[in-house]
Design a protein around this motif. Structure first.
Motif, PDB file in Angstrom:
ATOM      1  N   LEU A  13      41.834  29.671  56.899  1.00 19.08           N
ATOM      2  CA  LEU A  13      40.768  28.912  56.241  1.00 19.08           C
ATOM      3  C   LEU A  13      40.204  29.682  55.049  1.00 19.08           C
ATOM      4  O   LEU A  13      39.934  29.093  53.997  1.00 19.08           O
ATOM      5  CB  LEU A  13      39.655  28.591  57.240  1.00 19.08           C
ATOM      6  CG  LEU A  13      39.969  27.470  58.229  1.00 19.08           C
ATOM      7  CD1 LEU A  13      38.904  27.396  59.318  1.00 19.08           C
ATOM      8  CD2 LEU A  13      40.076  26.137  57.502  1.00 19.08           C
ATOM      9  N   VAL A  14      40.041  30.986  55.206  1.00 19.09           N
ATOM     10  CA  VAL A  14      39.576  31.812  54.091  1.00 19.09           C
ATOM     11  C   VAL A  14      40.568  31.735  52.940  1.00 19.09           C
ATOM     12  O   VAL A  14      40.177  31.617  51.772  1.00 19.09           O
ATOM     13  CB  VAL A  14      39.374  33.286  54.532  1.00 19.09           C
ATOM     14  CG1 VAL A  14      39.195  34.197  53.318  1.00 19.09           C
ATOM     15  CG2 VAL A  14      38.169  33.405  55.447  1.00 19.09           C
ATOM     16  N   GLN A  15      41.859  31.784  53.265  1.00 18.16           N
ATOM     17  CA  GLN A  15      42.882  31.704  52.219  1.00 18.16           C
ATOM     18  C   GLN A  15      42.827  30.356  51.516  1.00 18.16           C
ATOM     19  O   GLN A  15      43.000  30.271  50.294  1.00 18.16           O
ATOM     20  CB  GLN A  15      44.271  31.934  52.821  1.00 18.16           C
ATOM     21  CG  GLN A  15      45.363  32.106  51.768  1.00 18.16           C
ATOM     22  CD  GLN A  15      45.124  33.322  50.885  1.00 18.16           C
ATOM     23  OE1 GLN A  15      44.981  34.434  51.371  1.00 18.16           O
ATOM     24  NE2 GLN A  15      45.050  33.107  49.572  1.00 18.16           N
ATOM     25  N   MET A  16      42.573  29.303  52.270  1.00 20.70           N
ATOM     26  CA  MET A  16      42.460  27.976  51.664  1.00 20.70           C
ATOM     27  C   MET A  16      41.276  27.912  50.704  1.00 20.70           C
ATOM     28  O   MET A  16      41.371  27.318  49.625  1.00 20.70           O
ATOM     29  CB  MET A  16      42.322  26.912  52.754  1.00 20.70           C
ATOM     30  CG  MET A  16      43.596  26.684  53.556  1.00 20.70           C
ATOM     31  SD  MET A  16      43.344  25.569  54.972  1.00 20.70           S
ATOM     32  CE  MET A  16      43.083  24.008  54.115  1.00 20.70           C
ATOM     33  N   ILE A  17      40.165  28.538  51.096  1.00 28.17           N
ATOM     34  CA  ILE A  17      38.992  28.583  50.212  1.00 28.17           C
ATOM     35  C   ILE A  17      39.323  29.403  48.973  1.00 28.17           C
ATOM     36  O   ILE A  17      39.023  29.003  47.844  1.00 28.17           O
ATOM     37  CB  ILE A  17      37.773  29.173  50.947  1.00 28.17           C
ATOM     38  CG1 ILE A  17      37.341  28.254  52.094  1.00 28.17           C
ATOM     39  CG2 ILE A  17      36.610  29.390  49.977  1.00 28.17           C
ATOM     40  CD1 ILE A  17      36.225  28.827  52.961  1.00 28.17           C
ATOM     41  N   ASP A  18      39.954  30.556  49.180  1.00 29.79           N
ATOM     42  CA  ASP A  18      40.317  31.435  48.064  1.00 29.79           C
ATOM     43  C   ASP A  18      41.261  30.736  47.078  1.00 29.79           C
ATOM     44  O   ASP A  18      41.214  30.995  45.876  1.00 29.79           O
ATOM     45  CB  ASP A  18      40.987  32.715  48.573  1.00 29.79           C
ATOM     46  CG  ASP A  18      39.997  33.655  49.249  1.00 29.79           C
ATOM     47  OD1 ASP A  18      38.791  33.346  49.268  1.00 29.79           O
ATOM     48  OD2 ASP A  18      40.433  34.706  49.761  1.00 29.79           O
ATOM     49  N   ASP A  19      42.108  29.871  47.605  1.00 32.18           N
ATOM     50  CA  ASP A  19      43.079  29.171  46.755  1.00 32.18           C
ATOM     51  C   ASP A  19      42.496  27.916  46.107  1.00 32.18           C
ATOM     52  O   ASP A  19      43.191  27.216  45.372  1.00 32.18           O
ATOM     53  CB  ASP A  19      44.317  28.787  47.574  1.00 32.18           C
ATOM     54  CG  ASP A  19      45.169  30.003  47.946  1.00 32.18           C
ATOM     55  OD1 ASP A  19      44.991  31.061  47.313  1.00 32.18           O
ATOM     56  OD2 ASP A  19      45.996  29.896  48.866  1.00 32.18           O
ATOM     57  N   SER A  29      37.172  16.973  58.074  1.00 27.91           N
ATOM     58  CA  SER A  29      37.003  16.839  59.520  1.00 27.91           C
ATOM     59  C   SER A  29      37.710  17.963  60.270  1.00 27.91           C
ATOM     60  O   SER A  29      38.714  18.508  59.793  1.00 27.91           O
ATOM     61  CB  SER A  29      37.550  15.490  59.996  1.00 27.91           C
ATOM     62  OG  SER A  29      38.968  15.486  59.949  1.00 27.91           O
ATOM     63  N   LEU A  30      37.190  18.277  61.440  1.00 25.15           N
ATOM     64  CA  LEU A  30      37.806  19.290  62.289  1.00 25.15           C
ATOM     65  C   LEU A  30      39.225  18.878  62.649  1.00 25.15           C
ATOM     66  O   LEU A  30      40.152  19.700  62.612  1.00 25.15           O
ATOM     67  CB  LEU A  30      36.967  19.482  63.557  1.00 25.15           C
ATOM     68  CG  LEU A  30      37.563  20.376  64.648  1.00 25.15           C
ATOM     69  CD1 LEU A  30      37.753  21.799  64.141  1.00 25.15           C
ATOM     70  CD2 LEU A  30      36.669  20.368  65.886  1.00 25.15           C
ATOM     71  N   ASN A  31      39.419  17.617  62.984  1.00 24.15           N
ATOM     72  CA  ASN A  31      40.751  17.133  63.341  1.00 24.15           C
ATOM     73  C   ASN A  31      41.731  17.299  62.186  1.00 24.15           C
ATOM     74  O   ASN A  31      42.873  17.726  62.376  1.00 24.15           O
ATOM     75  CB  ASN A  31      40.679  15.653  63.743  1.00 24.15           C
ATOM     76  CG  ASN A  31      39.997  15.457  65.085  1.00 24.15           C
ATOM     77  OD1 ASN A  31      39.897  16.395  65.871  1.00 24.15           O
ATOM     78  ND2 ASN A  31      39.527  14.249  65.334  1.00 24.15           N
ATOM     79  N   GLU A  36      46.320  20.306  59.883  1.00 22.39           N
ATOM     80  CA  GLU A  36      46.898  21.025  58.741  1.00 22.39           C
ATOM     81  C   GLU A  36      47.304  22.439  59.129  1.00 22.39           C
ATOM     82  O   GLU A  36      48.310  22.966  58.644  1.00 22.39           O
ATOM     83  CB  GLU A  36      45.900  21.061  57.590  1.00 22.39           C
ATOM     84  CG  GLU A  36      46.476  21.672  56.323  1.00 22.39           C
ATOM     85  CD  GLU A  36      45.637  21.395  55.089  1.00 22.39           C
ATOM     86  OE1 GLU A  36      45.889  22.031  54.062  1.00 22.39           O
ATOM     87  OE2 GLU A  36      44.730  20.546  55.167  1.00 22.39           O
ATOM     88  N   LEU A  37      46.508  23.070  60.009  1.00 27.14           N
ATOM     89  CA  LEU A  37      46.816  24.438  60.436  1.00 27.14           C
ATOM     90  C   LEU A  37      47.784  24.463  61.614  1.00 27.14           C
ATOM     91  O   LEU A  37      48.203  25.543  62.044  1.00 27.14           O
ATOM     92  CB  LEU A  37      45.528  25.173  60.824  1.00 27.14           C
ATOM     93  CG  LEU A  37      44.482  25.376  59.717  1.00 27.14           C
ATOM     94  CD1 LEU A  37      43.312  26.188  60.246  1.00 27.14           C
ATOM     95  CD2 LEU A  37      45.098  26.066  58.506  1.00 27.14           C
ATOM     96  N   ASN A  38      48.095  23.268  62.162  1.00 30.07           N
ATOM     97  CA  ASN A  38      48.993  23.152  63.310  1.00 30.07           C
ATOM     98  C   ASN A  38      48.449  23.939  64.502  1.00 30.07           C
ATOM     99  O   ASN A  38      49.161  24.710  65.153  1.00 30.07           O
ATOM    100  CB  ASN A  38      50.400  23.636  62.951  1.00 30.07           C
ATOM    101  CG  ASN A  38      51.434  23.227  63.985  1.00 30.07           C
ATOM    102  OD1 ASN A  38      51.266  22.218  64.680  1.00 30.07           O
ATOM    103  ND2 ASN A  38      52.491  24.017  64.116  1.00 30.07           N
ATOM    104  N   THR A  42      40.051  24.028  69.338  1.00 27.95           N
ATOM    105  CA  THR A  42      39.166  25.114  69.805  1.00 27.95           C
ATOM    106  C   THR A  42      39.171  26.337  68.888  1.00 27.95           C
ATOM    107  O   THR A  42      38.106  26.784  68.455  1.00 27.95           O
ATOM    108  CB  THR A  42      39.527  25.523  71.249  1.00 27.95           C
ATOM    109  OG1 THR A  42      39.361  24.388  72.106  1.00 27.95           O
ATOM    110  CG2 THR A  42      38.618  26.649  71.728  1.00 27.95           C
ATOM    111  N   PRO A  43      40.330  26.934  68.557  1.00 28.36           N
ATOM    112  CA  PRO A  43      40.294  28.097  67.660  1.00 28.36           C
ATOM    113  C   PRO A  43      39.797  27.746  66.262  1.00 28.36           C
ATOM    114  O   PRO A  43      39.139  28.555  65.609  1.00 28.36           O
ATOM    115  CB  PRO A  43      41.748  28.580  67.629  1.00 28.36           C
ATOM    116  CG  PRO A  43      42.560  27.394  68.016  1.00 28.36           C
ATOM    117  CD  PRO A  43      41.718  26.646  69.007  1.00 28.36           C
ATOM    118  N   VAL A  44      40.094  26.525  65.811  1.00 30.64           N
ATOM    119  CA  VAL A  44      39.640  26.097  64.489  1.00 30.64           C
ATOM    120  C   VAL A  44      38.128  25.956  64.491  1.00 30.64           C
ATOM    121  O   VAL A  44      37.444  26.363  63.546  1.00 30.64           O
ATOM    122  CB  VAL A  44      40.306  24.770  64.074  1.00 30.64           C
ATOM    123  CG1 VAL A  44      39.726  24.271  62.754  1.00 30.64           C
ATOM    124  CG2 VAL A  44      41.810  24.958  63.947  1.00 30.64           C
TER     125      VAL A  44
END
Length: 210
Positions: A13-19, A29-31, A36-38, A42-44
């Motif tokens: 997620l940090v990398q997605m923000i950085d990009d 949405s969380l879903n 997208e992260l597969n 819960t971990p997301v």
């Protein structure tokens, strides 16, 4: 040992923000993110909560998440932190360079500036551009060769680790590059007061945009 899933989700997620893959004023949405992260939700969810604690995203009950819009007080704190930490570092680096023109950190800054030129076109990859921008500031902090100061480059304060702030108002890359040039020029002239002032101008640029 592999990372826990929540840590892996956080890093992605940090990398997605950085990009620059998250946009201001757009809800996610969380879903949607979990797919997208597969990963499972819960971990997301745990990763999202960590980013919310760091004030990089806002959790909107029953509506998803969005990038965090800094308050006026937070922007002021970023400005003060950047000037206090990086301003001192650039001033000290200018003094060090005056004594030793072969300073390794100044050499690295010059290489970074050369590489940044390839990404000044707003159509080129933002993630690559910001990685160089961030590295420029990291070299400034590391140049002090003080472990405590170097640890501050991981801080959520300052503008160092917030690429989304540049995307907020589309801070022109050319303007940021010009600030870097002014800082480096003052350092190479051994002018510590001018280097500090140039750092303040850089922080002011970011603050004005926000």
């Amino acid at each position: 040992m592999s990372l826990f899933l929540k840590d892996e989700a956080y890093e992605q997620l940090v990398q997605m923000i950085d990009d620059g893959k998250f946009e201001y004023d757009k809800k996610y949405s969380l879903n949607q993110i979990a797919i997208e992260l597969n990963m499972s939700k819960t971990p997301v969810r745990d990763a999202i909560q960590k980013l919310a604690d760091e004030k990089r995203i806002d959790i909107l009950p029953s509506r998803g998440i969005q990038l965090h819009m800094p308050t006026a007080d937070e922007v002021k704190q970023h400005y003060h932190f950047s000037n206090a930490i990086e301003g001192y570092c650039v001033a000290e680096l200018a003094k060090a360079y005056a004594k030793n023109p072969k300073n390794i950190y100044v050499r690295r800054l010059k290489y970074i500036m050369q590489d940044m030129k390839a990404y000044l076109d707003e159509q080129t990859d933002f993630g690559e551009y910001f990685a160089l921008d961030r590295q420029f500031h990291i070299e400034l902090i590391d140049s002090l060769q003080d472990p405590y100061f170097s640890s501050l480059k991981s801080s959520g304060m300052g503008f160092l680790n917030h690429p989304e702030l540049q995307l907020n108002e589309k801070v022109p890359r050319q303007d940021v590059y010009a600030c870097h040039e002014k800082i480096l020029d003052a350092i190479c002239k051994g002018n510590h007061s001018a280097a500090f002032d140039a750092m303040m101008e850089h922080a002011q640029l970011m603050t004005n945009q926000l």
